[in-house]
Design an enzyme around this catalytic site. Structure first.
Site, short mmCIF file in Angstrom:
data_model
loop_
_atom_site.label_atom_id
_atom_site.label_comp_id
_atom_site.label_asym_id
_atom_site.label_seq_id
_atom_site.Cartn_x
_atom_site.Cartn_y
_atom_site.Cartn_z
N HIS A 178 44.98 -1.15 -11.42
CA HIS A 178 45.49 -2.32 -12.13
C HIS A 178 45.59 -2.11 -13.63
O HIS A 178 44.78 -1.43 -14.24
CB HIS A 178 44.59 -3.52 -11.85
CG HIS A 178 43.15 -3.29 -12.27
ND1 HIS A 178 42.67 -3.60 -13.52
CD2 HIS A 178 42.11 -2.77 -11.59
CE1 HIS A 178 41.40 -3.28 -13.60
NE2 HIS A 178 41.02 -2.77 -12.44
N ASP A 179 46.64 -2.66 -14.22
CA ASP A 179 46.82 -2.75 -15.68
C ASP A 179 47.03 -1.41 -16.36
O ASP A 179 46.92 -1.32 -17.58
CB ASP A 179 45.63 -3.48 -16.33
CG ASP A 179 45.33 -4.81 -15.67
OD1 ASP A 179 46.22 -5.66 -15.64
OD2 ASP A 179 44.21 -4.99 -15.15
N GLY A 196 41.31 1.43 -13.85
CA GLY A 196 42.04 0.35 -14.48
C GLY A 196 42.22 0.52 -15.97
O GLY A 196 41.40 1.13 -16.66
#
Length: 312
Positions: A178-179, A196
């Site tokens: 994520h991200d 992440g």
């Protein structure tokens, strides 16, 4: 006896499929088709889906209610495009791959991308910060090859995005969490694992089975040796390896391949020695050495955030 029963079940199913109406018409209405699409009778396409011109949908594929499939896309047997997902023109989704998720948010895939067998792209993140109902996003650029069993997750909250740029080769069994923010023209070898919020700039190259800790920043034109564990930022143009990874010098072969002149490489060597190999043990601190290098080589050697988490 078991083989006989299995054969009977298979034949019964075959007669049912051949005699029934196409599965894509089991819903009321029909998907919106634009031009000459080729759709196998066993594919399940929601009436709300939008398919462009010359789209090919193979056996046992599913296309969700808010999916948009661009012109010339190929969906190979048994792949799935789910949720609010957009595939750009001429994308290829190979067998077993899953793109998107039936969750708030959106997955956007650009043009000319190949998504490999059993890859999972644009699904929910593995982060405890995620709150059910948050809109989360994945944006993928153009001309990427994402190989088999790779996983790329959406952002962890609505204010963030997971972003993949253009012209990247992401080999088998890689993970991008994520991200993360990935630039262009990168090569991630098999089992490259990004936690992440990792940022990878452009033209980096990882060897196989490497791990990058969350929030690390990988500069352009780096090379990361096989089996490395990256727990700190990596400056541009560097070669690092080891557990935990250490600087091994400039990525000279990578610089040569990408057309850096001999004068530029000599300047980088001088800057590298000044920053990371000072002769005088009583020399000024790293920030002063950086300031001096910036003054001398401003046009040739600019490295953001070198004062943070440097390998020494």
């Amino acid at each position: 006896m078991l083989a006989y029963r299995a054969a009977r079940r298979f034949l019964s199913f075959s007669r049912f499929v051949s005699s029934s109406i196409p599965l894509r018409h089991l819903h009321q209405g029909a998907p919106r088709l634009d031009g000459n699409a080729s759709i196998h009778p066993s594919a399940i396409i929601h009436p709300g889906a939008v398919l462009g011109k010359a789209v090919s949908v193979g056996p046992f594929c599913t296309v969700g209610s808010t999916a948009r499939i661009g012109d010339g896309c190929e969906l190979h047997p048994g792949c799935h495009v789910v949720g609010d997902t957009e595939l750009g023109e001429r994308c290829v989704v190979l067998s077993g791959a899953i793109v998107g998720a039936d969750l708030p948010g959106r997955t956007i895939i650009g043009r000319n991308n190949v998504i490999g067998h059993y890859a999972v792209i644009g699904v929910k993140c593995q982060d405890l910060k995620y709150k059910p109902g948050d809109e989360c996003f994945l944006i993928v650029g153009d001309n990427n090859e994402i190989r088999e069993y790779t996983s790329i997750h959406r952002s962890s909250k609505s204010t963030e995005k997971t972003v993949i740029g253009d012209n990247n080769l992401i080999m088998g069994s890689c993970h991008i969490a994520h991200d993360c923010k990935i630039g262009k023209n990168n090569i991630f070898a098999n089992n490259t694992l990004l936690a992440g919020h990792v940022v990878v700039e452009d033209y980096t190259h990882t060897a196989g089975s490497i791990v990058i800790h969350q929030f690390c920043h990988i500069g352009s034109y780096c090379f990361i040796g096989g089996g490395s564990v990256i727990a700190q930022d990596v400056p541009k143009y560097m070669m690092v390896s080891g557990d935990r990874a250490e600087l091994r010098g400039l990525n000279l072969e990578g610089l040569r391949r990408h057309g850096f002149s001999s004068m530029e490489v000599r300047s980088m060597r001088s800057a590298y020695k000044k920053i990371f190999m000072p002769n005088d043990t009583q020399s000024d601190g790293i920030e002063n050495r950086l300031s001096e290098v910036v003054k001398r080589f401003f046009m040739l050697f600019t490295v953001p955030d070198l004062t943070l988490n440097i390998y020494v």
